[in-house]
Design a protein around this motif. Structure first.
Motif, PDB file in Angstrom:
ATOM      1  N   ALA A 188     -25.917 -40.333   5.420  1.00  0.00           N
ATOM      2  CA  ALA A 188     -25.698 -40.195   6.841  1.00  0.00           C
ATOM      3  C   ALA A 188     -24.622 -39.026   7.054  1.00  0.00           C
ATOM      4  O   ALA A 188     -24.389 -38.271   7.962  1.00  0.00           O
ATOM      5  N   SER A 192     -23.361 -33.922   7.836  1.00  0.00           N
ATOM      6  CA  SER A 192     -23.296 -34.229   9.116  1.00  0.00           C
ATOM      7  C   SER A 192     -22.295 -33.071   9.936  1.00  0.00           C
ATOM      8  O   SER A 192     -21.824 -33.450  11.135  1.00  0.00           O
ATOM      9  N   LEU A 196     -18.875 -37.054  12.224  1.00  0.00           N
ATOM     10  CA  LEU A 196     -18.752 -38.220  11.907  1.00  0.00           C
ATOM     11  C   LEU A 196     -17.510 -39.105  11.501  1.00  0.00           C
ATOM     12  O   LEU A 196     -17.029 -39.971  11.631  1.00  0.00           O
ATOM     13  N   MET A 452     -28.853 -37.240  14.464  1.00  0.00           N
ATOM     14  CA  MET A 452     -27.160 -36.902  14.651  1.00  0.00           C
ATOM     15  C   MET A 452     -26.813 -37.591  15.923  1.00  0.00           C
ATOM     16  O   MET A 452     -25.725 -38.095  15.964  1.00  0.00           O
ATOM     17  N   LYS A 456     -23.880 -40.416  15.762  1.00  0.00           N
ATOM     18  CA  LYS A 456     -22.527 -40.057  16.610  1.00  0.00           C
ATOM     19  C   LYS A 456     -22.422 -41.026  17.639  1.00  0.00           C
ATOM     20  O   LYS A 456     -20.924 -41.613  17.696  1.00  0.00           O
TER      21      LYS A 456
END
Ligand SMILES: Cc1cc2nc3c(=O)[nH]c(=O)nc-3n(C[C@H](O)[C@H](O)[C@H](O)COP(=O)(O)OP(=O)(O)OC[C@H]3O[C@@H](n4cnc5c(N)ncnc54)[C@H](O)[C@@H]3O)c2cc1C
Length: 471
Positions: A188, A192, A196, A452, A456
């Motif tokens: 994850a 990104s 994050l 995403m 978020k």
């Protein structure tokens, strides 16, 4: 600002508000932390004042994702120590700070010593990129052909979250469910784009080097001959010998001409012979394994190239680390000259940025994808060139607008072509990210973007990290 490590932005730091995309941003302040503690102390002060933060690595990104849009800019390049190396049951792990550049990583690997020489497979071609930047973009190098996706070569990460807490995330330990899909928490964070949290350490999985490596560049008089050769690589399995093809890259005639025109600007290409203007495409391959296996593989490839119209006597074939590095430098000079051309146009018209597709088409034939590009480009006037990975038909189509009106025309084309590509089975933001350059081109219902958005909401609902990226 009270923190003595936070500097007000002035012209001294002008180079930090731009990356290789030529996208230019702005920031109120900048810092160059050297430790996790220092990062946390800086973040504490910024959080209290409600100032958002953009993390930045080597600024080699080509979508503006590390370029700030206001707030604070945190450059990670002074945070670059090698922390730990371990080997357990043939698994080699190296933990580093995120600002370590790929050139420094290579040097660190050479210094490790020991009976087994090791390498880190992702190696995106731009070696001034940092490991943190590679993690945040999940950037792929030419080795993606044999070694696959970058994410699998990260084993763990330390991540500082928006509230200042530090998480140690190891592969396979924690999972999330996003849109009904199970996702490793480490994956994850990888790719990104710093949206994050900030990486403060990364553990890389290394592989043993092969005994030998060769590089071969085949030249073709027509692009369709090169496409047929690439089709053969995809559709006609190579016989099992003690070697394998580890890189397969396509470079079209326009890219070659662009390179030849600007060769004198890149002194490292001084010893590279000129390419015959009759050639209209090139396929660059690397082969790794046992010497005898490589020789057999090279013979097979030369035979296949000959059948597709390429003269094996005019191919460039090298072995040995130094020679291979020279050929890689040549391959790398292609995106470098493309970026130089964009920079030249940007100097005349500041609104011009890099315009490049980043679409893979798994499961299709190479020639099918190139025919699709030819059709899509038929009515577009500004110049373009195409180069990139043959694996998954992941080539980059670069456009060269020379004024504002052409820039707008090309951006409209980008928006249109991304939608067309989805209809044609393409994965539309594969290795370079979305950042601030491509966000307006992306279809709003793109699956990656939706994922995403969901992430978020979990990790940074107040938008502390990287404002203006992706959406
Ligand atoms: C000539 C050239 C060739 C290239 N070739 C390739 C290629 O073959 N394949 C490919 O995939 N890419 C390629 N790139 C693009 C680029 O090198 C990669 O995207 C690279 O990963 C960017 O790393 P960076 O350190 O420069 O990051 P930056 O450009 O500074 O930042 C990129 C992203 O990483 C985030 N980031 C940086 N550090 C951290 C951190 N510690 N924590 C959280 N987020 C962080 C930033 O916020 C930003 O979102 C090329 C670029 C150039 C100029």
């Amino acid at each position: 600002m009270n923190n003595r490590r936070i500097f007000s932005m002035d012209e001294t730091y002008a180079e930090y508000v731009r990356d290789e995309s030529q996208f230019t941003g702005e920031a109120k302040s900048i810092s160059f932390p050297r430790s996790e503690e220092e990062i946390r102390s800086i973040l504490r002060e910024l959080r209290e004042q409600g100032i958002p933060v953009t993390a930045q690595g080597g600024k080699t990104g080509i979508v503006g994702s590390g370029v700030p849009r206001g707030g604070h800019l945190m450059s990670m390049t002074d945070f670059s120590q090698v922390l730990d190396f371990s080997e357990t049951d043939g698994k080699y792990l190296l933990t580093v700070e995120p600002g370590l550049r790929l050139t420094e990583l290579k040097q660190a690997l050479a210094r490790l010593g020991g009976p087994v020489r090791l390498f880190w497979p992702p190696e995106p071609t731009e070696t001034s990129a940092t490991v943190g930047g590679v993690a945040a973009t999940a950037a792929c190098g030419i080795g993606v052909y044999a070694y696959g996706d970058t994410k699998q070569y990260f084993e763990a990460a330390r991540v500082i979250l928006a509230d200042g807490t530090v998480r140690e995330i190891r592969r396979g330990e924690h999972f999330l469910t996003i849109d009904g899909q199970r996702l490793d928490e480490l994956d994850a964070f990888l790719g990104s784009e710093g949206m994050l949290g900030i990486f403060s350490a990364l553990t890389l999985r290394l592989l043993p080097c092969t005994a030998e490596q060769w590089g071969i560049a085949f030249f073709f008089k027509t692009e369709s001959e090169a496409w047929a050769f690439a089709d053969g690589l995809q559709g006609n399995p190579l016989p099992p010998v003690a070697a394998k093809v580890t890189a397969a890259e396509y470079i079209d005639g326009e890219s070659i001409r662009l390179l030849e025109e600007r060769k004198e600007l890149l002194s490292k290409l001084n010893n590279v012979p000129p390419i015959d203007p009759d050639f209209d495409a090139m396929v660059y391959l690397e082969i790794a394994g046992e010497e005898s296996g490589i020789e057999s593989m090279a013979e097979i490839l030369m035979e296949r190239a000959l059948q597709c119209g390429s003269d094996p006597d005019r191919a460039w074939a090298v072995s040995g680390e130094k020679e291979l590095e020279a050929l890689r430098t040549f391959r790398h000079a292609v995106p470098e000259t493309v970026n130089l051309a964009v920079e030249e146009n940007h100097r005349n018209h500041p609104e011009i940025t890099k315009l490049s597709t980043d679409i893979s088409f798994p499961g299709k034939m190479f020639s099918q994808v190139m025919d699709w590009y030819a059709e899509c480009l038929r009515d577009l006037n500004p110049a373009h060139c195409i180069f990139g990975h043959i694996g998954e038909n992941h080539v980059h189509c670069n456009l060269f607008p020379e004024n504002l009106s052409e820039q707008e025309q090309c951006e409209a084309w980008m928006r249109w072509v991304l939608r067309e590509a989805r209809g044609f089975g393409g994965c539309i933001a594969r290795e370079n990210g979305i950042g601030k350059v491509k966000r307006s081109w992306m279809p709003k219902d793109d699956a990656e973007l939706m994922r995403m958005h969901a992430l978020k909401k979990i990790y940074d609902p107040e938008g502390f990290w990287n404002p203006g990226n992706m959406f």
